[in-house]
Motif scaffolding. Structure first.
Motif, short mmCIF file in Angstrom:
data_model
loop_
_atom_site.label_atom_id
_atom_site.label_comp_id
_atom_site.label_asym_id
_atom_site.label_seq_id
_atom_site.Cartn_x
_atom_site.Cartn_y
_atom_site.Cartn_z
N UNK A 7 0.84 -1.21 0.00
CA UNK A 7 0.00 0.00 0.00
C UNK A 7 0.87 1.26 0.00
N UNK A 8 1.96 1.21 0.79
CA UNK A 8 2.83 2.39 0.89
C UNK A 8 3.54 2.65 -0.45
N UNK A 11 1.15 4.19 -2.73
CA UNK A 11 0.92 5.59 -2.36
C UNK A 11 2.12 6.45 -2.78
N UNK A 12 3.33 5.89 -2.66
CA UNK A 12 4.54 6.61 -3.08
C UNK A 12 4.51 6.82 -4.60
N UNK A 49 11.28 14.27 0.41
CA UNK A 49 12.00 13.07 0.87
C UNK A 49 12.32 12.08 -0.24
N UNK A 50 12.43 12.52 -1.49
CA UNK A 50 12.70 11.55 -2.54
C UNK A 50 14.10 10.94 -2.43
N UNK A 52 15.46 10.09 0.19
CA UNK A 52 15.40 9.05 1.24
C UNK A 52 15.05 7.68 0.66
N UNK A 53 14.46 7.67 -0.53
CA UNK A 53 14.13 6.38 -1.16
C UNK A 53 15.38 5.69 -1.71
N UNK A 60 18.52 7.05 7.63
CA UNK A 60 17.61 8.12 7.21
C UNK A 60 16.81 7.81 5.96
N UNK A 61 16.90 6.58 5.47
CA UNK A 61 16.17 6.22 4.26
C UNK A 61 14.72 5.84 4.56
N UNK A 62 13.98 5.59 3.49
CA UNK A 62 12.56 5.23 3.61
C UNK A 62 12.42 3.79 4.09
N UNK A 63 12.85 2.86 3.29
CA UNK A 63 12.74 1.46 3.69
C UNK A 63 13.92 0.63 3.17
N UNK A 72 10.11 4.93 -7.45
CA UNK A 72 10.37 6.38 -7.49
C UNK A 72 11.09 6.76 -8.78
#
Lengths: 380, 258
Positions: A7-8, A11-12, A49-50, A52-53, A60-63, A72
């Motif tokens: 889902x995330x 959404x991204x 925060x792009x 961070x991907x 400090x990253x997204x996942x 992205x």
């Protein structure tokens, strides 16, 4: 094989699409024409925060998932390939640190890369060492408390705006030359960007030459150990190629959507182009190529994220297939739009120019085919 | 300053809209999004929170899939969510929807309940007023400026000619107009954080909704017929024979566009 988006991630994908349509699409032609690093795009990507991907979560990253990065990259490149380089190059420059950095090196640099506050770059290619990295002539010799590096690098993305370049150099030790990676801050004395290229495409991304003249770096700026440079660069490029495949998919998708929309509106001989079998044949192949490129790219990202043994082959396959698809699809997009496709008023000519480099950089597609064949035969 | 933002999931503005020929309900199996008008309400709530502190709750009535729209509001900066979802609510008209939202609002402590001016699907704009009436709270609609001064509201209500300034004590129900602000895009970290924000799900029984007031059977309005919009008339063509500018000016004056 399972690589459905969470889902995330969905959404991204949507958020990136909206951001790109709203903020970048109206200025993508201007970014191309400007032939310089688009600082405002960097600020926009920082705000949302792009960057961070591109980095692991613990810094400090997204996942930290390459699949998320691919989502992205595709969304950004769909609208503006030059803007996608702002992120892609950050990933490529940061990856050697992620893979081989000491905890201290990681803490020092990765969080600033994840916010986009500092920019990274990957300094491998030289005038006489492209696909053949063994031909590097940049050298590092021991000096008091560190190393002195001398050499020249070319075709280095964003070397004029980067804060840190990962420089691959030869160290003569143990009776031979050993490729070794060094972290070179660009404000060190002796580092100088002396040329910014004019290019066919990807013109909103700067491609630079720089010289290293007696650049001293402290011992702690060596990445890994002497002789570990080759595996570091190979591993970094294995990841980088999957990200490049996602960019290629994005460029192809952008050209497909722009040209297909045009075909629904443009009427000739009393009917929209979209109703004409000759056009439908071409569009069917375009959409098939885009979806196949995405499937292969996501499969490769999944292989990377799950440390699958055949990741290297998938990385090569995704890169070569997606970038060949991007070249074909963008060329066909220009073709079905006829004269208008060739004009700068529409975005597809820019996309066609942007697509070409993706068949060349991060290992030419001919080199990829060698890798794919070698890996496949070895697996039998 | 605690704010509740009421949001709705709607069919993507760019998607082709189709009505089911028997129920006259909108086919919602296409791409769905957060109602674009509600984005202004969410943005305004986040700005008020940034200026005055407090907590933002997103309230949404809709099918389970509407959670995606709620998560977007959470990603934009809201703190928590309440989803009202129940098959019995399907087909509710504006009065039924207002009943459900009002009952869901009652247990929440809020200073402001914010709405977008209308949804892009039904476009009635009735729900904010109906909710205000059911809660016996003041309603200020179509606002293009919202400020808090000395613990009270100071707002501008948009009109065709300009705006009317109002002051109003809290709590109140507000609807904001398109263009009151520029809604932010959700940031990637906002999207990841939204996953961890609390989302409470309530059905009709939990809210003690009156069955006769909700769903298709409880609707006080009934759709009798529908028709597709007329195709747009061709534009007016002005041939310039030296008087083109005058002709265009005459046209604009006649249409009251200048």
């Amino acid at each position: 094989m399972e690589f459905a988006l969470s889902d995330e991630q969905q959404a991204i994908a949507k958020a990136v699409r909206d951001l790109m349509e709203g903020e970048i699409a109206p200025r993508a032609a201007e970014i191309d024409e400007g032939e310089k690093f688009p600082a405002w795009v960097r600020e926009l990507f920082q705000r949302y925060d792009l960057f961070a991907a591109m980095l692991p979560r613990e810094y400090g990253g997204i996942d930290g998932s390459l699949l998320t990065q691919c989502v992205v990259m595709e969304g950004v490149a769909r609208v503006c390939a030059s803007s996608s380089m702002v992120l892609g190059n950050q990933s490529l420059g940061a990856t050697p640190l992620v893979l081989a950095g000491s905890e201290e090196q990681k803490r020092r640099w990765l969080p600033a890369f994840a916010t986009g506050e500092k920019l990274a770059s990957f300094g491998l290619t030289e005038p006489n060492a492209g696909s053949d990295v063994k031909g590097l002539s940049t050298r590092a010799v021991r000096s008091e408390g560190g190393w002195i590096v001398n050499g020249r690098k070319c075709f280095i993305t964003h070397a004029n705006v980067a804060d840190l370049v990962v420089v691959f150099a030869k160290v003569h030790e143990g009776g031979g030359d050993q490729i070794t990676a060094f972290l070179v801050e660009t404000d060190r004395s002796g580092y100088e960007v002396d040329k910014i290229e004019h290019k066919m495409g990807l013109r909103g991304s700067t491609t630079c030459s720089f010289v290293l003249e007696d650049v001293w770096v402290p011992e702690e700026n060596m990445l890994g150990r002497v002789g570990e440079g080759f595996p570091i660069l190979v591993d970094s490029l294995n990841k980088g190629r999957i990200s490049v495949a996602a960019q290629s998919t994005g460029i192809a998708l952008g050209a497909l959507e722009a040209s297909a929309r045009y075909c629904k509106e443009r009427t000739q001989f009393g009917q929209p182009l979209a109703r004409m079998p000759a056009v439908q044949q071409i569009v069917a192949d375009m959409v098939t190529a885009v979806d196949a490129a995405r499937c292969l790219t996501w499969a490769a990202a999944y292989k990377y994220d799950t440390h699958a043994p055949d990741m290297v082959r998938y990385s090569g396959m995704a890169k070569l297939f997606a970038s060949d698809a991007a070249m074909k699809v963008t060329t066909d997009a220009v073709q079905i739009m006829g004269g208008y496709g060739y004009m700068a008023e529409y975005p597809v000519e820019r996309m066609m120019r942007d697509a070409k480099i993706f068949q060349i950089f991060e290992g030419t597609n001919q080199v990829q085919r060698l890798t794919v064949a070698r890996e496949f035969f070895a697996s039998l | 300053m605690n704010i509740v933002v009421c949001v709705k999931q709607v069919v993507d503005t760019e998607a082709e809209k189709r009505l089911d020929p028997t129920s006259w309900r909108l086919d919602r199996t296409v791409e769905n999004i957060l109602n674009p008008y509600d984005e202004y309400a969410v943005e305004e709530a986040v700005r008020l929170k940034e200026a005055h502190g407090g907590e933002i709750t997103v309230l949404c009535m809709g099918p389970e899939e509407a959670a995606a729209a709620v998560r977007k509001a959470l990603a934009m900066g809201a703190d928590r969510a309440v989803m009202v979802t129940d098959p019995a609510l399907a087909g509710s008209d504006t009065q039924g929807t207002a009943h459900a939202l009002a009952e869901a609002l009652k247990p929440l402590e809020f200073d402001i309940t914010l709405f977008g001016i209308m949804s892009t699907d039904a476009q009635t704009g009735q729900v904010p007023a109906a909710v205000a009436a059911l809660l016996d709270l003041p309603l200020l609609s179509a606002l293009n400026k919202v400020e808090i001064r000395d613990g009270a509201l100071s707002v501008h209500r948009q009109t065709d000619q300009g705006y009317v300034a109002y002051e109003c004590p809290l709590p109140a129900v507000l609807s904001v107009a398109k263009g009151i602000n520029e809604p932010r895009y959700p940031s990637l970290k906002g999207i990841m954080a939204a996953k961890k924000k609390p989302m409470e799900v309530k059905d009709a029984a939990a809210l003690s909704l009156v069955p006769g007031r909700i769903g298709g059977s409880g609707a006080k309005t009934r759709v009798l017929a529908t028709s597709n919009p007329q195709p747009r008339a061709p534009g007016v063509r002005v041939e310039d024979q030296g008087d083109g500018a005058e002709k265009i000016l005459d046209f604009l004056l006649k249409e009251k566009l200048v």
